[in-house]
Design a protein around this motif. Structure first.
Motif, PDB file in Angstrom:
ATOM      1  N   GLY A   1      40.621 -57.615 -11.268  1.00  0.00           N
ATOM      2  CA  GLY A   1      40.531 -56.986  -9.951  1.00  0.00           C
ATOM      3  C   GLY A   1      40.566 -57.939  -8.782  1.00  0.00           C
ATOM      4  O   GLY A   1      40.117 -57.602  -7.678  1.00  0.00           O
ATOM      5  N   GLU A   2      41.103 -59.141  -9.000  1.00  0.00           N
ATOM      6  CA  GLU A   2      41.165 -60.133  -7.914  1.00  0.00           C
ATOM      7  C   GLU A   2      42.125 -61.253  -8.302  1.00  0.00           C
ATOM      8  O   GLU A   2      42.528 -61.365  -9.456  1.00  0.00           O
ATOM      9  CB  GLU A   2      39.773 -60.727  -7.659  1.00  0.00           C
ATOM     10  N   LYS A   3      42.478 -62.046  -7.319  1.00  0.00           N
ATOM     11  CA  LYS A   3      43.328 -63.209  -7.576  1.00  0.00           C
ATOM     12  C   LYS A   3      42.448 -64.394  -7.966  1.00  0.00           C
ATOM     13  O   LYS A   3      41.364 -64.559  -7.430  1.00  0.00           O
ATOM     14  CB  LYS A   3      44.147 -63.554  -6.337  1.00  0.00           C
ATOM     15  N   TRP A   4      42.943 -65.190  -8.915  1.00  0.00           N
ATOM     16  CA  TRP A   4      42.235 -66.397  -9.347  1.00  0.00           C
ATOM     17  C   TRP A   4      43.066 -67.615  -8.970  1.00  0.00           C
ATOM     18  O   TRP A   4      44.253 -67.503  -8.660  1.00  0.00           O
ATOM     19  CB  TRP A   4      42.003 -66.361 -10.855  1.00  0.00           C
ATOM     20  N   ASP A   5      42.440 -68.792  -9.001  1.00  0.00           N
ATOM     21  CA  ASP A   5      43.116 -70.051  -8.708  1.00  0.00           C
ATOM     22  C   ASP A   5      43.780 -70.583  -9.982  1.00  0.00           C
ATOM     23  O   ASP A   5      43.153 -70.604 -11.041  1.00  0.00           O
ATOM     24  CB  ASP A   5      42.122 -71.089  -8.179  1.00  0.00           C
ATOM     25  N   TRP A   6      45.019 -71.016  -9.849  1.00  0.00           N
ATOM     26  CA  TRP A   6      45.799 -71.528 -10.984  1.00  0.00           C
ATOM     27  C   TRP A   6      46.063 -73.016 -10.740  1.00  0.00           C
ATOM     28  O   TRP A   6      46.716 -73.370  -9.753  1.00  0.00           O
ATOM     29  CB  TRP A   6      47.113 -70.771 -11.105  1.00  0.00           C
ATOM     30  N   ASN A   7      45.554 -73.874 -11.612  1.00  0.00           N
ATOM     31  CA  ASN A   7      45.669 -75.318 -11.449  1.00  0.00           C
ATOM     32  C   ASN A   7      46.228 -75.956 -12.725  1.00  0.00           C
ATOM     33  O   ASN A   7      45.535 -76.017 -13.743  1.00  0.00           O
ATOM     34  CB  ASN A   7      44.300 -75.931 -11.123  1.00  0.00           C
ATOM     35  N   LEU A   8      47.450 -76.421 -12.642  1.00  0.00           N
ATOM     36  CA  LEU A   8      48.107 -77.071 -13.766  1.00  0.00           C
ATOM     37  C   LEU A   8      47.779 -78.561 -13.755  1.00  0.00           C
ATOM     38  O   LEU A   8      47.936 -79.225 -12.723  1.00  0.00           O
ATOM     39  CB  LEU A   8      49.624 -76.866 -13.674  1.00  0.00           C
ATOM     40  N   LEU A   9      47.318 -79.063 -14.891  1.00  0.00           N
ATOM     41  CA  LEU A   9      47.076 -80.484 -15.101  1.00  0.00           C
ATOM     42  C   LEU A   9      46.189 -81.119 -14.030  1.00  0.00           C
ATOM     43  O   LEU A   9      46.647 -81.903 -13.200  1.00  0.00           O
ATOM     44  CB  LEU A   9      48.398 -81.246 -15.251  1.00  0.00           C
ATOM     45  N   VAL A  10      44.930 -80.756 -14.067  1.00  0.00           N
ATOM     46  CA  VAL A  10      43.902 -81.405 -13.257  1.00  0.00           C
ATOM     47  C   VAL A  10      42.970 -82.145 -14.211  1.00  0.00           C
ATOM     48  O   VAL A  10      43.025 -81.950 -15.423  1.00  0.00           O
ATOM     49  CB  VAL A  10      43.119 -80.374 -12.409  1.00  0.00           C
ATOM     50  N   GLN A  11      42.101 -82.980 -13.683  1.00  0.00           N
ATOM     51  CA  GLN A  11      41.177 -83.709 -14.549  1.00  0.00           C
ATOM     52  C   GLN A  11      39.852 -82.977 -14.662  1.00  0.00           C
ATOM     53  O   GLN A  11      39.327 -82.480 -13.660  1.00  0.00           O
ATOM     54  CB  GLN A  11      40.939 -85.115 -14.011  1.00  0.00           C
ATOM     55  N   ASN A  12      39.328 -82.927 -15.890  1.00  0.00           N
ATOM     56  CA  ASN A  12      38.002 -82.351 -16.083  1.00  0.00           C
ATOM     57  C   ASN A  12      36.945 -83.413 -15.787  1.00  0.00           C
ATOM     58  O   ASN A  12      37.284 -84.534 -15.377  1.00  0.00           O
ATOM     59  CB  ASN A  12      37.855 -81.745 -17.493  1.00  0.00           C
ATOM     60  N   GLU A  13      35.685 -83.072 -16.013  1.00  0.00           N
ATOM     61  CA  GLU A  13      34.592 -83.998 -15.693  1.00  0.00           C
ATOM     62  C   GLU A  13      34.602 -85.253 -16.562  1.00  0.00           C
ATOM     63  O   GLU A  13      33.928 -86.227 -16.257  1.00  0.00           O
ATOM     64  CB  GLU A  13      33.235 -83.287 -15.772  1.00  0.00           C
ATOM     65  N   PHE A  14      35.400 -85.265 -17.631  1.00  0.00           N
ATOM     66  CA  PHE A  14      35.507 -86.426 -18.516  1.00  0.00           C
ATOM     67  C   PHE A  14      36.787 -87.214 -18.266  1.00  0.00           C
ATOM     68  O   PHE A  14      37.117 -88.130 -19.016  1.00  0.00           O
ATOM     69  CB  PHE A  14      35.435 -85.990 -19.985  1.00  0.00           C
ATOM     70  N   GLY A  15      37.547 -86.827 -17.241  1.00  0.00           N
ATOM     71  CA  GLY A  15      38.778 -87.521 -16.900  1.00  0.00           C
ATOM     72  C   GLY A  15      39.975 -87.122 -17.734  1.00  0.00           C
ATOM     73  O   GLY A  15      41.030 -87.749 -17.656  1.00  0.00           O
ATOM     74  N   GLN A  16      39.837 -86.066 -18.533  1.00  0.00           N
ATOM     75  CA  GLN A  16      40.936 -85.607 -19.380  1.00  0.00           C
ATOM     76  C   GLN A  16      41.776 -84.575 -18.628  1.00  0.00           C
ATOM     77  O   GLN A  16      41.236 -83.779 -17.857  1.00  0.00           O
ATOM     78  CB  GLN A  16      40.379 -84.978 -20.659  1.00  0.00           C
ATOM     79  N   PRO A  17      43.090 -84.559 -18.874  1.00  0.00           N
ATOM     80  CA  PRO A  17      43.929 -83.562 -18.210  1.00  0.00           C
ATOM     81  C   PRO A  17      43.723 -82.178 -18.841  1.00  0.00           C
ATOM     82  O   PRO A  17      43.801 -82.021 -20.055  1.00  0.00           O
ATOM     83  CB  PRO A  17      45.343 -84.067 -18.449  1.00  0.00           C
ATOM     84  N   VAL A  18      43.417 -81.217 -18.005  1.00  0.00           N
ATOM     85  CA  VAL A  18      43.276 -79.824 -18.423  1.00  0.00           C
ATOM     86  C   VAL A  18      43.988 -78.965 -17.388  1.00  0.00           C
ATOM     87  O   VAL A  18      44.307 -79.421 -16.298  1.00  0.00           O
ATOM     88  CB  VAL A  18      41.788 -79.386 -18.540  1.00  0.00           C
ATOM     89  N   SER A  19      44.223 -77.730 -17.753  1.00  0.00           N
ATOM     90  CA  SER A  19      44.742 -76.758 -16.794  1.00  0.00           C
ATOM     91  C   SER A  19      43.739 -75.631 -16.724  1.00  0.00           C
ATOM     92  O   SER A  19      43.132 -75.271 -17.737  1.00  0.00           O
ATOM     93  CB  SER A  19      46.118 -76.251 -17.225  1.00  0.00           C
TER      94      SER A  19
END
Length: 151
Positions: A89-107
């Motif tokens: 029921g709402e729009k969400w944010d879409w983020n391709l290849l960002v870093q998580n709290e451990f410095g690993q690439p996640v989406s």
């Protein structure tokens, strides 16, 4: 300020309270589920709920070590974007290849509730009210699209 042990205890108490609050609610298939530790059943695809000192969030996290496969998963989810937004029921944010709290690439595909603090028990109702309908909606969404990610 809280020391490390107090911080850990308060966070743990929040997630226990959230789990107890959600316990009577079955998943979309009518089965009991451990909502705070939701398992998608597909490697590298996670539903993440966070309650921090300045925000709460919920979302889908893609954590495949191979960035090309992670992007492929992200593109697959993008094909279902309309369905996801309709169900939640709402729009969400879409983020391709960002870093998580451990410095690993996640989406991540996520929704954030700013200006709440898990360390303040007065904020717990707002955090729970934010997380509850969205994790239930994510479960419904996942029930519809999971077969496309299992192969």
């Amino acid at each position: 300020m809280y020391n490390k042990a107090e911080t850990s205890r308060i966070r743990s108490e929040f997630w226990i309270a959230f789990g107890q609050y959600m316990k009577p609610i079955p998943n979309s298939e009518g089965r009991r589920i451990n909502w705070p530790n939701y398992k998608t059943g597909v490697r590298h695809i996670y539903f993440r709920m966070k309650a921090e000192n300045d925000f709460a969030s919920i979302g889908i996290e893609l954590g495949h070590a191979d960035e090309e496969l992670q992007e492929l998963y992200f593109d697959q989810f993008a094909q279902f974007r309309g369905m996801l937004e309709s169900i939640v029921g709402e729009k969400w944010d879409w983020n391709l290849l960002v870093q998580n709290e451990f410095g690993q690439p996640v989406s991540r595909i996520e929704k954030i509730l700013p200006n709440v603090n898990v360390m303040n028990t007065d904020d717990w109702p707002a955090i729970i009210s934010f997380l509850k309908p969205r994790i239930i909606a994510l479960d419904e969404f996942w029930e519809n699209v999971k077969p496309g990610f299992e192969s």
